[in-house]
Design a protein around this motif. Structure first.
Motif, PDB file in Angstrom:
ATOM      1  N   SER A  97       0.858  -1.196   0.000  1.00 12.08           N
ATOM      2  CA  SER A  97       0.000   0.000   0.000  1.00 12.08           C
ATOM      3  C   SER A  97       0.889   1.239   0.000  1.00 12.08           C
ATOM      4  CB  SER A  97      -0.873   0.003   1.249  1.00 12.08           C
ATOM      5  OG  SER A  97      -0.068   0.247   2.383  1.00 12.08           O
ATOM      6  N   ARG A  99       1.029   3.594   2.120  1.00 14.92           N
ATOM      7  CA  ARG A  99       1.614   3.774   3.457  1.00 14.92           C
ATOM      8  C   ARG A  99       2.850   2.902   3.626  1.00 14.92           C
ATOM      9  NH1 ARG A  99      -0.372   5.448   8.289  1.00 14.92           N
ATOM     10  NH2 ARG A  99      -2.412   5.674   7.374  1.00 14.92           N
ATOM     11  N   ARG A 100       2.721   1.642   3.191  1.00 13.69           N
ATOM     12  CA  ARG A 100       3.845   0.713   3.322  1.00 13.69           C
ATOM     13  C   ARG A 100       5.007   1.141   2.431  1.00 13.69           C
ATOM     14  NH1 ARG A 100       4.359  -2.299   7.015  1.00 13.69           N
ATOM     15  NH2 ARG A 100       4.689  -4.321   6.075  1.00 13.69           N
TER      16      ARG A 100
ATOM     17  N   GLU B 108      -8.039   0.639   5.805  1.00 16.08           N
ATOM     18  CA  GLU B 108      -6.986   1.539   6.237  1.00 16.08           C
ATOM     19  C   GLU B 108      -6.389   1.091   7.570  1.00 16.08           C
ATOM     20  OE1 GLU B 108      -7.851   5.671   5.898  1.00 16.08           O
ATOM     21  OE2 GLU B 108      -5.768   6.197   6.383  1.00 16.08           O
ATOM     22  N   ASP B 111      -4.000  -1.771   7.173  1.00 11.62           N
ATOM     23  CA  ASP B 111      -2.765  -1.229   6.622  1.00 11.62           C
ATOM     24  C   ASP B 111      -1.924  -0.554   7.712  1.00 11.62           C
ATOM     25  OD1 ASP B 111      -1.060  -0.606   4.578  1.00 11.62           O
ATOM     26  OD2 ASP B 111      -2.081   1.252   4.054  1.00 11.62           O
ATOM     27  N   ILE B 112      -2.597   0.296   8.491  1.00 11.48           N
ATOM     28  CA  ILE B 112      -1.913   1.028   9.561  1.00 11.48           C
ATOM     29  C   ILE B 112      -1.304   0.053  10.569  1.00 11.48           C
ATOM     30  CG2 ILE B 112      -2.303   2.487  11.594  1.00 11.48           C
ATOM     31  CD1 ILE B 112      -4.439   3.985   9.939  1.00 11.48           C
ATOM     32  N   GLU B 114      -0.548  -3.090  10.257  1.00  7.53           N
ATOM     33  CA  GLU B 114       0.546  -3.885   9.697  1.00  7.53           C
ATOM     34  C   GLU B 114       1.845  -3.088   9.705  1.00  7.53           C
ATOM     35  OE1 GLU B 114       1.684  -6.303   5.640  1.00  7.53           O
ATOM     36  OE2 GLU B 114      -0.212  -5.235   5.713  1.00  7.53           O
ATOM     37  N   ASP B 115       1.742  -1.844   9.257  1.00  3.15           N
ATOM     38  CA  ASP B 115       2.917  -0.988   9.210  1.00  3.15           C
ATOM     39  C   ASP B 115       3.450  -0.714  10.619  1.00  3.15           C
ATOM     40  OD1 ASP B 115       4.454   0.558   7.136  1.00  3.15           O
ATOM     41  OD2 ASP B 115       4.054   2.183   8.549  1.00  3.15           O
ATOM     42  N   GLU B 118       5.295  -3.607  12.238  1.00  6.93           N
ATOM     43  CA  GLU B 118       6.663  -3.785  11.744  1.00  6.93           C
ATOM     44  C   GLU B 118       7.622  -2.800  12.423  1.00  6.93           C
ATOM     45  OE1 GLU B 118       6.918  -4.796   7.493  1.00  6.93           O
ATOM     46  OE2 GLU B 118       8.623  -3.425   7.460  1.00  6.93           O
ATOM     47  N   HIS B 119       7.183  -1.569  12.548  1.00  8.09           N
ATOM     48  CA  HIS B 119       8.063  -0.579  13.180  1.00  8.09           C
ATOM     49  C   HIS B 119       8.259  -0.884  14.661  1.00  8.09           C
ATOM     50  CE1 HIS B 119       8.610   1.804   9.650  1.00  8.09           C
ATOM     51  NE2 HIS B 119       7.308   1.785   9.426  1.00  8.09           N
ATOM     52  N   GLU B 121       8.175  -3.796  16.027  1.00 10.93           N
ATOM     53  CA  GLU B 121       9.074  -4.946  16.124  1.00 10.93           C
ATOM     54  C   GLU B 121      10.530  -4.522  15.961  1.00 10.93           C
ATOM     55  OE1 GLU B 121       6.160  -8.592  14.632  1.00 10.93           O
ATOM     56  OE2 GLU B 121       7.474  -7.599  13.186  1.00 10.93           O
ATOM     57  N   HIS B 122      10.775  -3.633  15.008  1.00 12.03           N
ATOM     58  CA  HIS B 122      12.139  -3.145  14.808  1.00 12.03           C
ATOM     59  C   HIS B 122      12.653  -2.406  16.036  1.00 12.03           C
ATOM     60  CE1 HIS B 122      13.449  -3.905  10.639  1.00 12.03           C
ATOM     61  NE2 HIS B 122      12.157  -4.148  10.466  1.00 12.03           N
ATOM     62  N   HIS B 134      12.354   4.666  13.459  1.00 13.24           N
ATOM     63  CA  HIS B 134      11.113   3.891  13.347  1.00 13.24           C
ATOM     64  C   HIS B 134       9.971   4.559  14.091  1.00 13.24           C
ATOM     65  CE1 HIS B 134      12.584   0.485  11.114  1.00 13.24           C
ATOM     66  NE2 HIS B 134      13.641   0.429  11.888  1.00 13.24           N
ATOM     67  N   ILE B 137       7.853   7.060  12.007  1.00 14.66           N
ATOM     68  CA  ILE B 137       6.824   6.510  11.114  1.00 14.66           C
ATOM     69  C   ILE B 137       5.720   5.843  11.931  1.00 14.66           C
ATOM     70  CG2 ILE B 137       6.455   5.195   9.004  1.00 14.66           C
ATOM     71  CD1 ILE B 137       9.513   5.222   8.655  1.00 14.66           C
ATOM     72  N   LYS B 140       3.248   8.388  13.003  1.00 12.51           N
ATOM     73  CA  LYS B 140       2.290   8.744  11.956  1.00 12.51           C
ATOM     74  C   LYS B 140       1.170   7.702  11.913  1.00 12.51           C
ATOM     75  CE  LYS B 140       1.491  10.281   7.335  1.00 12.51           C
ATOM     76  NZ  LYS B 140       0.162   9.707   7.410  1.00 12.51           N
ATOM     77  N   ASP B 141       1.574   6.429  12.002  1.00 19.20           N
ATOM     78  CA  ASP B 141       0.581   5.349  11.989  1.00 19.20           C
ATOM     79  C   ASP B 141      -0.401   5.485  13.156  1.00 19.20           C
ATOM     80  OD1 ASP B 141       1.677   4.189   9.739  1.00 19.20           O
ATOM     81  OD2 ASP B 141       2.995   2.855  10.861  1.00 19.20           O
ATOM     82  N   ASP B 144      -2.776   8.355  12.742  1.00 20.12           N
ATOM     83  CA  ASP B 144      -3.817   8.003  11.774  1.00 20.12           C
ATOM     84  C   ASP B 144      -4.808   7.002  12.352  1.00 20.12           C
ATOM     85  OD1 ASP B 144      -2.567   9.674  10.038  1.00 20.12           O
ATOM     86  OD2 ASP B 144      -1.654   8.113   8.802  1.00 20.12           O
TER      87      ASP B 144
END
Lengths: 150, 198
Positions: A97, A99-100, B108, B111-112, B114-115, B118-119, B121-122, B134, B137, B140-141, B144
């Motif tokens: 996406s 965003r990704r 949405e 998506d948010i 998932e993103d 990941e951040h 986890e990092h 990280h 970002i 921002k997620d 949102d």
């Protein structure tokens, strides 16, 4: 002396046996429509840099030198490539996406700018994967414009 | 006997060699309990999404609480604590269920989440400079996410224009007072209040 001989035999046997353990090679015949280079209009220099320095671990297609198909090297690489693709896979770029994508571009820029990628264990063998200063700048510039276009 | 021992040592060595990897640091660190408090029940209407179940609501609160705790750890320059909180946050994000939302919001949110996961986890295994990259970002997620889910807590959106080569970085806080997670002690007070949420 006898001990040394035994150890060498055992090592040799183990080495021979592990060659038969299967590994999933990260190779595919075709370039998918979702590939970064197909989804985006990438300038030639950036294209080359990404292919040479990133695609081995961050796409569905690794070009393996022969010794990389030997065990236990192959196991080690399989794990590395799995991890690399989990974080970023250029072959499925089109499936991410917006965003990704932005998120990945941020990480790409940070990693390349700080010199953390490509990792040392890779560049120590693949000397040509070291990204020159001008190529770095070209990639950063391109990625910035790509991010702004999303 | 000796031969057997030697063989086993060799096998062990090979196994450990083959399982080596650059990041095996995902420590299981689950101190989340999944009890959901009932305190929130009366305040359901406060949420933007009336369809939310109470359980879902508290998962969102948990995500936000864990995020704020992570923010504080970064403001305190506490790399180790931020690692733990990154892992905790990733776990709470994974228990997020967006099924109660409209189909657009749902897409949405997935998506948010998932993103953000990941951040988070990092952040769970990085040095502090990386954690902050990280975190930008991730923030921002989360901002949102809150825009969709709403929140019962009063939160502030803060912004530091200097971070990331003057590209700036935002974050959420429970307090009006600025405590900068991107610079910590170096520039703890750098930043401004962008807006109040709720």
């Amino acid at each position: 002396m006898k001990l040394v001989k035994i150890i060498s035999w055992i090592t040799l046997i183990i080495f021979a046996v592990i060659q038969f353990f299967p590994v999933n090679y990260n190779q595919s015949e075709t370039i998918p429509q979702t590939d970064f280079m197909i989804v985006n209009k990438v300038p030639a220099t950036v294209y080359k840099t990404l292919h040479v320095s990133c695609y081995d671990c961050h796409s569905n297609n690794t070009s393996y030198p022969w010794y990389n198909k030997l065990q236990p090297v192959a196991w080690y690489l399989e794990k590395h490539i799995d991890n690399g693709k989990k974080d970023l896979n250029f072959s499925v770029w089109g499936d991410y996406s917006d965003r990704r994508k932005k998120s990945k571009i941020n990480s790409i820029m940070n990693q390349i700018e700080s010199g953390e990628m490509p990792i040392y264990s890779y560049t120590v063998i693949h000397r040509n994967a070291i990204i020159s200063k001008s190529d770095k700048e070209a990639v950063i510039k391109y990625m910035t414009s790509l991010k702004d276009s999303l | 006997m000796r031969k057997v021992r030697l063989t086993s040592i060799m096998v062990m060595a090979l196994i450990s060699l083959s399982t080596m990897s650059c990041k095996d640091t995902n420590k299981e660190n689950n101190n989340d309990n999944h009890e959901h408090s009932e305190i929130n029940q009366d305040k359901m209407d406060a949420s933007n999404s009336a369809m939310n179940s109470n359980i879902q609501n508290s998962v969102e609160q948990k995500v936000l609480t864990n995020y704020i705790a992570l923010k504080d750890a970064l403001a305190n320059d506490d790399n180790a604590n931020a690692k733990e909180l990154g892992v905790t946050l990733a776990q709470s994000l994974k228990s997020f269920d967006s099924s109660g939302f409209s189909s657009n919001e749902k897409l949405e949110l997935i998506d948010i989440i998932e993103d953000a996961t990941e951040h988070a986890e990092h952040i769970g295994y990085s040095d502090i400079a990386h954690q902050r990259e990280h975190f930008k970002i991730l923030s921002k997620d989360i901002i949102d996410m809150v825009a969709i889910t709403g929140t019962k807590m009063k939160v502030y959106e803060h912004y530091c224009p200097m971070y990331d080569n003057k590209n700036g970085g935002a974050w959420l806080s429970m307090n009006e007072e600025i405590r900068n997670p991107y610079y910590g002690n170096k520039m703890l007070k750098c930043g401004e209040v962008k807006r109040e949420i709720n």
